[in-house]
Design an enzyme around this catalytic site. Sequence first.
Site: not given
Length: 354
Positions: A214, A292, A315
């Site tokens: 992502k 997660r 992240h």
Amino acid sequence: MVESRLRVIEGRAVPDLPAALDPWEFQALCVEAFVASWRARGFSPVTIENDTGLLERTLQALGRPAWDVTPEDIDRVVGGLAVDGRAPSTRRGYVQIFKGFHRFLQARKAVEIEVAFGIRLVCPVDEFNASRHVGDDSPALLPPPTPERVEEFFAFLKARIATARKYAPAARDYALFRTLYHAGLRSDEAARLDRPDVHFDRGPFGKLHVRFGKGAHTSGPRPRWVPMLDQLDLVLHWFLDDVRGKFPDSPSLFADESGGHLHQGTVRNRLRYLMELEGRPAADRFSPHALRRACATHNYERGVDLVAIQQLLGHWTVSSTMRYVRPSATFIEDAYRRAVTSTLSELTGEDRTS
């Protein structure tokens, strides 16, 4: 003295639109253009499919073209979702997808809409009806499952392999959810893995190549390499050697029974079904994303560096990772005990951990 002269600058003509343009047909064309912009930004096909469905449901619930929607329409739809018991994240999803579509209309279609329908676009989502975001630091957010709870669930999945009516799906579920937990993957990231993405010879533990990670701020997929920690490499070795061949031949790692990639929603529904089979109370159940968050929390409690966990999860910032970490109720006491024990051992030269 330089003589100044006026120049004629060619401008853009007002779009030539049909005299009686059907608003629903025009909105459908706008939706197609909006979706095309997602493809241009590199969104994954699964993300596009999910968001397109959400946008269509939102527009259907509003019941009128987006440029005719009023703040009261937003109140009605979001309020109705709340009355039906839909989660805050679901309500927020409806609002956010509509805001994104409306911004697209303002940027790309505002002139055409004003010419055809006589409406100047003003977004109906305001501070009074924007769905409140329940952040990761909200007390309403449940803590991730404990290490003991996760191990109990995996023990149930492992035992079920021998008794399930279909061996291959049961074994795949075990490997899939172990991957979500030990690698800290999002369900969509795991579902999009292909067999060539598993590299057992890369690094001391082997690594997964997460090609559809992502991205942040609509930047598109952000690939990363994720080590196969806690013997995940052994689980995937077993899965590839003994289980994957029982599914149709295809590149996908965790295939469905037709050989295609599992859908993100299928992963979520599959986990819900398995926990119902397990028969634990509702308070003991969790989502794929909770696995997660459990990966982040449990590694942090074990002393893994926060930056390493950030890289593991993919992240952009450490602050995002820190919001995932929910230490146990005795985290402070356990950390203090380890620190004191380590200090005393250094001073006395004795091993006090035994």
